[in-house]
Design a protein around this motif. Structure first.
Motif, PDB file in Angstrom:
ATOM      1  N   SER A  49      15.539   1.757  13.679  1.00  0.00           N
ATOM      2  CA  SER A  49      16.481   2.750  14.188  1.00  0.00           C
ATOM      3  C   SER A  49      16.720   2.459  15.667  1.00  0.00           C
ATOM      4  O   SER A  49      15.938   1.752  16.316  1.00  0.00           O
ATOM      5  N   PHE A  50      17.782   3.036  16.190  1.00  0.00           N
ATOM      6  CA  PHE A  50      18.084   2.869  17.609  1.00  0.00           C
ATOM      7  C   PHE A  50      16.916   3.369  18.462  1.00  0.00           C
ATOM      8  O   PHE A  50      16.479   2.705  19.400  1.00  0.00           O
ATOM      9  N   GLU A  51      16.400   4.538  18.091  1.00  0.00           N
ATOM     10  CA  GLU A  51      15.330   5.164  18.872  1.00  0.00           C
ATOM     11  C   GLU A  51      14.056   4.309  18.866  1.00  0.00           C
ATOM     12  O   GLU A  51      13.420   4.131  19.923  1.00  0.00           O
ATOM     13  N   ASP A  52      13.689   3.776  17.701  1.00  0.00           N
ATOM     14  CA  ASP A  52      12.493   2.937  17.618  1.00  0.00           C
ATOM     15  C   ASP A  52      12.662   1.650  18.414  1.00  0.00           C
ATOM     16  O   ASP A  52      11.741   1.201  19.092  1.00  0.00           O
ATOM     17  N   MET A  57      14.595   1.236  21.022  1.00  0.00           N
ATOM     18  CA  MET A  57      14.555   1.563  22.455  1.00  0.00           C
ATOM     19  C   MET A  57      13.123   1.759  22.933  1.00  0.00           C
ATOM     20  O   MET A  57      12.754   1.291  24.013  1.00  0.00           O
ATOM     21  N   LYS A  58      12.309   2.443  22.129  1.00  0.00           N
ATOM     22  CA  LYS A  58      10.905   2.652  22.510  1.00  0.00           C
ATOM     23  C   LYS A  58      10.179   1.320  22.658  1.00  0.00           C
ATOM     24  O   LYS A  58       9.432   1.107  23.619  1.00  0.00           O
ATOM     25  N   GLU A  85      11.423  -0.522  25.774  1.00  0.00           N
ATOM     26  CA  GLU A  85      10.829   0.035  26.992  1.00  0.00           C
ATOM     27  C   GLU A  85       9.384  -0.432  27.161  1.00  0.00           C
ATOM     28  O   GLU A  85       8.957  -0.774  28.274  1.00  0.00           O
ATOM     29  N   CYS A 141      20.134  -2.715  19.951  1.00  0.00           N
ATOM     30  CA  CYS A 141      20.514  -1.414  20.504  1.00  0.00           C
ATOM     31  C   CYS A 141      21.996  -1.392  20.882  1.00  0.00           C
ATOM     32  O   CYS A 141      22.696  -0.408  20.607  1.00  0.00           O
TER      33      CYS A 141
END
Length: 79
Positions: free
Chosen positions: A9-12, A14-15, A18, A48
């Motif tokens: 997912s986008f969120e995973d 991005m994490k 980072e 992303c």
């Protein structure tokens, strides 16, 4: 891009991106580890960016009713 990144997912993504940047910034990784981290980070960044482009296309395709309220969506081409 590796299949595991494509499935994220986008969120995973991005994490993980980072966290990867954080590891690179510490300077504690060996040269080989740094190269591997950089390569992984590049794949995550590209993923992303792609997910954001897809989301933007979907938002742009939202159709509006005569009164200006959202009436539905039209699939973006290529999705």
């Amino acid at each position: 891009m590796s299949d595991d990144v494509k499935a994220m997912s986008f969120e995973d993504a991005m994490k993980e991106l980072e966290a990867t940047v954080g590891k690179l910034e510490t300077g504690e990784a060996t040269l080989e580890e740094s190269i591997a981290l950089y390569e992984r980070g590049a794949k995550l960044r590209a993923h992303c960016e792609q997910r954001l482009r897809e989301a933007e296309e979907r938002v742009e395709k939202i159709t509006l009713a005569a009164d200006g309220s959202p009436a539905g969506t039209t699939p973006a081409e290529g999705l």
